[in-house]
Design a protein around this motif. Structure first.
Motif, short mmCIF file in Angstrom:
data_model
loop_
_atom_site.label_atom_id
_atom_site.label_comp_id
_atom_site.label_asym_id
_atom_site.label_seq_id
_atom_site.Cartn_x
_atom_site.Cartn_y
_atom_site.Cartn_z
N TRP A 129 -0.70 -5.28 0.77
CA TRP A 129 0.43 -4.83 -0.16
C TRP A 129 -0.45 -4.53 -1.57
O TRP A 129 -1.14 -5.54 -2.05
CB TRP A 129 1.36 -5.83 -0.49
CG TRP A 129 2.22 -6.09 0.68
CD1 TRP A 129 3.58 -5.44 0.74
CD2 TRP A 129 2.06 -6.86 2.02
NE1 TRP A 129 4.10 -5.70 1.91
CE2 TRP A 129 3.22 -6.49 2.66
CE3 TRP A 129 0.90 -7.45 2.33
CZ2 TRP A 129 3.40 -7.03 4.03
CZ3 TRP A 129 1.29 -8.04 3.65
CH2 TRP A 129 2.35 -7.97 4.59
N TRP A 130 -0.07 -3.47 -2.31
CA TRP A 130 -0.58 -3.19 -3.60
C TRP A 130 0.53 -2.83 -4.79
O TRP A 130 1.42 -2.24 -4.53
CB TRP A 130 -1.49 -1.90 -3.43
CG TRP A 130 -2.35 -2.30 -2.38
CD1 TRP A 130 -2.58 -2.01 -1.22
CD2 TRP A 130 -3.93 -2.69 -2.80
NE1 TRP A 130 -3.75 -2.21 -0.52
CE2 TRP A 130 -4.80 -2.66 -1.57
CE3 TRP A 130 -4.39 -3.09 -3.79
CZ2 TRP A 130 -6.01 -3.21 -1.47
CZ3 TRP A 130 -6.04 -3.46 -3.85
CH2 TRP A 130 -6.63 -3.63 -2.31
N ASP A 131 0.26 -3.30 -5.93
CA ASP A 131 1.11 -2.75 -6.84
C ASP A 131 0.80 -1.40 -7.48
O ASP A 131 -0.38 -1.47 -8.28
CB ASP A 131 1.09 -4.00 -8.17
CG ASP A 131 2.08 -3.68 -9.21
OD1 ASP A 131 2.97 -2.67 -8.98
OD2 ASP A 131 2.07 -4.11 -10.50
N ALA A 132 0.88 -0.33 -7.15
CA ALA A 132 0.44 0.95 -7.30
C ALA A 132 1.34 1.88 -6.81
O ALA A 132 2.21 1.77 -5.79
CB ALA A 132 -0.95 1.08 -6.64
N ALA A 133 0.84 3.26 -7.36
CA ALA A 133 1.80 4.37 -6.89
C ALA A 133 1.45 4.51 -5.55
O ALA A 133 0.38 4.25 -4.95
CB ALA A 133 1.46 5.49 -7.95
N HIS A 134 2.59 5.25 -4.72
CA HIS A 134 2.30 5.67 -3.21
C HIS A 134 1.13 6.57 -2.92
O HIS A 134 0.62 6.38 -2.17
CB HIS A 134 3.49 6.57 -2.65
CG HIS A 134 3.67 6.87 -1.44
ND1 HIS A 134 2.92 7.99 -0.90
CD2 HIS A 134 4.13 6.01 -0.40
CE1 HIS A 134 3.06 7.87 0.28
NE2 HIS A 134 3.68 6.63 0.80
N ASP A 135 0.73 7.50 -4.06
CA ASP A 135 -0.53 8.21 -3.82
C ASP A 135 -1.73 7.70 -4.74
O ASP A 135 -2.75 8.52 -4.76
CB ASP A 135 -0.12 9.67 -4.46
CG ASP A 135 0.22 9.79 -5.89
OD1 ASP A 135 0.35 8.73 -6.38
OD2 ASP A 135 0.38 10.95 -6.22
N ALA A 136 -1.96 6.51 -4.94
CA ALA A 136 -2.84 5.83 -5.78
C ALA A 136 -4.09 5.63 -4.76
O ALA A 136 -3.88 5.60 -3.58
CB ALA A 136 -2.43 4.55 -6.26
N GLU A 137 -5.50 5.97 -5.42
CA GLU A 137 -6.62 5.93 -4.61
C GLU A 137 -6.62 4.10 -4.48
O GLU A 137 -6.83 3.38 -5.36
CB GLU A 137 -7.56 6.32 -5.31
CG GLU A 137 -8.82 6.33 -4.37
CD GLU A 137 -9.87 7.42 -4.72
OE1 GLU A 137 -10.85 7.10 -4.86
OE2 GLU A 137 -9.55 8.35 -5.20
N LEU A 138 -6.55 3.58 -3.15
CA LEU A 138 -6.73 2.41 -2.96
C LEU A 138 -7.73 2.01 -1.93
O LEU A 138 -7.84 2.81 -1.07
CB LEU A 138 -5.47 1.58 -2.48
CG LEU A 138 -4.18 1.90 -3.27
CD1 LEU A 138 -2.97 1.59 -2.68
CD2 LEU A 138 -4.41 0.97 -4.54
N MET B 165 5.75 -0.27 -8.67
CA MET B 165 6.02 0.19 -7.23
C MET B 165 4.89 -0.46 -6.40
O MET B 165 3.72 -0.96 -6.58
CB MET B 165 6.13 1.82 -6.92
CG MET B 165 5.65 1.99 -5.69
SD MET B 165 5.48 3.66 -5.19
CE MET B 165 7.03 4.44 -6.36
N THR B 166 5.58 -1.01 -5.14
CA THR B 166 4.64 -1.78 -4.10
C THR B 166 4.60 -0.75 -2.84
O THR B 166 5.13 -0.22 -2.40
CB THR B 166 5.34 -2.87 -3.59
OG1 THR B 166 5.56 -3.88 -4.67
CG2 THR B 166 4.53 -3.69 -2.73
N VAL B 167 2.95 -0.55 -2.52
CA VAL B 167 2.86 0.10 -1.49
C VAL B 167 2.18 -0.71 -0.55
O VAL B 167 1.09 -1.52 -0.91
CB VAL B 167 1.58 1.37 -1.88
CG1 VAL B 167 1.28 1.99 -0.84
CG2 VAL B 167 2.17 2.10 -3.04
N ALA B 168 2.42 -0.50 0.60
CA ALA B 168 1.69 -1.16 1.70
C ALA B 168 1.05 -0.31 2.60
O ALA B 168 1.15 0.85 2.92
CB ALA B 168 2.99 -1.86 2.79
N LEU B 169 -0.50 -0.82 2.92
CA LEU B 169 -1.27 0.04 3.66
C LEU B 169 -1.33 -0.71 5.01
O LEU B 169 -1.58 -1.80 5.29
CB LEU B 169 -2.59 0.16 3.09
CG LEU B 169 -2.65 0.72 1.52
CD1 LEU B 169 -4.11 0.93 1.04
CD2 LEU B 169 -2.11 2.16 1.74
N MET B 170 -1.15 0.03 5.97
CA MET B 170 -1.18 -0.38 7.41
C MET B 170 -2.46 -0.10 8.10
O MET B 170 -2.62 1.10 8.09
CB MET B 170 -0.08 -0.36 8.12
CG MET B 170 1.19 -1.06 7.39
SD MET B 170 2.85 -0.49 8.52
CE MET B 170 2.48 -1.29 10.11
#
Length: 85
Positions: free
Chosen positions: A50-59, A1-6
């Protein structure tokens, strides 16, 4: 999954270029798949990673800038990709 942090901030009066330079200089402890920086009227700066991680992953996220550099607290959002189209 791809997660985007803004990460979005508005600089203190007349300090937009300084906030932009500060945001671009921030190193994260891990490398995202992609990182892009934007600017907008009213001295706003937006950074999307953008991260290849789960939505609730610690990033890792960009920190809060020095209080004198910004008008208000940073706004942060997290989105997950639903694909193109």
């Amino acid at each position: 999954m791809t997660v985007a942090l803004m990460w979005e901030a508005r600089s203190a009066e007349g300090r937009g270029a300084e906030l932009l330079a500060w945001a671009r200089a921030q190193e994260l402890p891990a490398r995202p798949v992609r990182r892009e920086t934007f600017r907008a009227p009213q001295d706003r700066v937006l950074v999307i990673t953008w991260w290849d991680a789960a939505h609730d992953a610690e990033l890792p996220e960009l920190p809060e800038p020095d209080g004198e550099l910004v008008m208000r607290a940073v706004h942060r959002w997290r989105f997950e990709s639903v694909g193109e189209g």
